[in-house]
Design an enzyme around this catalytic site. Structure first.
Site, mmCIF file in Angstrom:
data_model
loop_
_atom_site.group_PDB
_atom_site.id
_atom_site.type_symbol
_atom_site.label_atom_id
_atom_site.label_comp_id
_atom_site.label_asym_id
_atom_site.label_seq_id
_atom_site.Cartn_x
_atom_site.Cartn_y
_atom_site.Cartn_z
ATOM 1 N N ALA A 271 25.710 97.946 26.211
ATOM 2 C CA ALA A 271 27.029 97.352 26.014
ATOM 3 C C ALA A 271 26.982 96.368 24.856
ATOM 4 O O ALA A 271 25.923 95.844 24.509
ATOM 5 C CB ALA A 271 27.493 96.633 27.276
ATOM 6 N N ARG B 79 43.237 78.820 24.574
ATOM 7 C CA ARG B 79 42.621 78.600 23.273
ATOM 8 C C ARG B 79 41.101 78.619 23.426
ATOM 9 O O ARG B 79 40.510 77.706 24.000
ATOM 10 C CB ARG B 79 43.078 77.268 22.682
ATOM 11 C CG ARG B 79 44.597 77.106 22.618
ATOM 12 C CD ARG B 79 45.254 78.141 21.712
ATOM 13 N NE ARG B 79 46.709 77.986 21.676
ATOM 14 C CZ ARG B 79 47.516 78.784 21.017
ATOM 15 N NH1 ARG B 79 47.024 79.800 20.332
ATOM 16 N NH2 ARG B 79 48.829 78.569 21.038
ATOM 17 N N GLY C 52 20.384 96.021 30.118
ATOM 18 C CA GLY C 52 19.095 95.525 30.598
ATOM 19 C C GLY C 52 17.931 95.747 29.652
ATOM 20 O O GLY C 52 17.244 94.810 29.241
ATOM 21 N N ASN D 233 18.237 93.934 26.271
ATOM 22 C CA ASN D 233 17.928 92.507 26.401
ATOM 23 C C ASN D 233 16.424 92.274 26.488
ATOM 24 O O ASN D 233 15.890 91.331 25.887
ATOM 25 C CB ASN D 233 18.612 91.935 27.641
ATOM 26 C CG ASN D 233 20.109 91.783 27.458
ATOM 27 O OD1 ASN D 233 20.610 91.750 26.341
ATOM 28 N ND2 ASN D 233 20.826 91.696 28.564
ATOM 29 N N SER E 30 12.475 88.095 41.845
ATOM 30 C CA SER E 30 13.135 86.930 41.262
ATOM 31 C C SER E 30 14.124 86.362 42.264
ATOM 32 O O SER E 30 14.912 87.103 42.866
ATOM 33 C CB SER E 30 13.835 87.302 39.951
ATOM 34 O OG SER E 30 14.814 88.296 40.160
ATOM 35 N N ASP F 87 16.530 89.502 32.753
ATOM 36 C CA ASP F 87 15.964 90.298 31.657
ATOM 37 C C ASP F 87 14.940 89.499 30.866
ATOM 38 O O ASP F 87 13.890 90.027 30.468
ATOM 39 C CB ASP F 87 17.087 90.765 30.728
ATOM 40 C CG ASP F 87 18.066 91.711 31.406
ATOM 41 O OD1 ASP F 87 17.645 92.445 32.317
ATOM 42 O OD2 ASP F 87 19.254 91.706 31.030
ATOM 43 N N GLY G 144 26.408 82.207 26.633
ATOM 44 C CA GLY G 144 26.688 83.633 26.538
ATOM 45 C C GLY G 144 25.488 84.486 26.870
ATOM 46 O O GLY G 144 24.804 84.277 27.868
#
Length: 322
Positions: free
Chosen positions: A12, A29, A40, A43, A222, A254, A289
């Site tokens: 993606a 805004r 995955g 990354n 994890s 990841d 992000g």
């Protein structure tokens, strides 16, 4: 040839921004939009490359967003093999609300693959041959539910160690073929084993049941802010999580997997690998992000990671078969 190859059947473009407050029916805004290559395995490849590892990313690419995905990976100098597909590569969207410090993630459906397309993905992963194949993410429409299991079989035939990071039925199908390592989250491990607890002894027992049955050699479990367990037939290591103010929840798993495999490829010591994994997973949290972990942040967190070797625990109860 790269010793590590990652396979991402459902990549993606990860678009992200932030806003002061999310309010319905209002113009919001936002901060400037950021776009990163995502999925995955992609990354994982990005973080391994940042750490100096030799890695190749195998992924499908379709339409204008597929072209952008290739361009973004080229900007990061990621060595890649793309399989041209008919469907447009998806784009996901993440918004960070500054007033509440909450993150909202909008995940689009995976782009479908045809039989020839997903077959080419598996064949592309075998070029080299690699020492490790890391197959990660979800199975897109059109690909078989045992897509990851087929990668495991193909990898085993060329002597590669195969790592799978997925969930639910695709993970269960992959385990039927024998794996080097799986990296489930706690909830994914519960779904796999039928457990519903966070007791270390019970979790170790369930992981060793999978190992004893020849389904996997190593389980990296994890557990979010509670750290992680790394379990083999003979050893069980525990790492506590590090307390940080998170700017995102994206990419930590990841980054954890990437740094751990990068370390194992260089040095077989499990404690070192787990230490790198925790440091990288934490480093991903402090970047907004889908920026993922950066080497300087990993280095700053490494001295804070504490690893405990857990004593042998008695068998408590057999886990359910996947």
């Amino acid at each position: 040839m790269p010793q590590i190859i990652t396979v991402t059947p459902s990549p993606a473009i990860d678009a992200s921004t932030s806003v002061g407050k999310i309010t319905a029916f209002s113009k919001l805004r936002c901060a400037p939009l950021q776009r990163h290559p995502g999925g995955g395995g992609i990354n994982v490849a990005r973080v391994i490359h940042r750490l100096g590892g030799e890695v190749r990313a195998v992924y499908p690419s379709g339409g204008a967003t597929g072209e952008l995905l290739r361009e973004l990976l080229d900007r990061e100098a990621i060595n890649g093999i793309t399989v041209a597909v008919a469907a447009e590569t998806r784009e996901d969207f993440t918004v960070f609300e500054e007033s509440t410090k909450q993150q909202f993630r909008f995940m689009m459906p995976g782009s479908p693959l045809t039989d020839p397309e997903w077959t080419q993905l598996i064949q592309a992963a075998l070029v080299g041959p690699p020492s490790y194949i890391i197959a990660s993410g979800s199975v897109p429409p059109g690909a078989p539910e045992d897509f990851f299991g087929r990668i495991v079989q193909a990898g085993a035939a060329i002597g590669a160690r195969v790592v799978v990071d997925t969930s639910r039925q695709p993970l269960k199908a992959a385990l039927q073929n024998g794996l080097f390592l799986i990296k489930p989250s706690l909830s994914e491990f519960w779904n796999l084993t039928g457990l519903n607890c966070d007791d270390d002894a019970t979790l170790i027992d369930a992981a060793r049941d999978l190992i004893d049955r020849g389904l996997v050699e190593m389980v990296a479990l994890s557990m979010g802010p509670n750290g992680a367990l790394l379990i083999t037939r003979d050893r069980a290591l525990r790492a506590e999580g590090l307390a940080v103010e998170a700017a995102t929840v994206s990419g930590a798993g990841d980054s954890f997997l990437a740094a751990m495999l990068w370390s194992l490829q260089r040095d077989p010591e499990l404690a070192t690998a787990l230490r790198f994994g925790i440091a990288a997973g934490t480093a991903a949290l402090v970047n907004p992000g889908t920026e993922l972990a950066r080497p300087q942040d990993i280095a700053s967190f490494l001295p804070q990671v504490r690893i405990r070797e857990l004593a042998e625990v008695p068998r408590i109860a057999a886990s359910q078969a996947p």
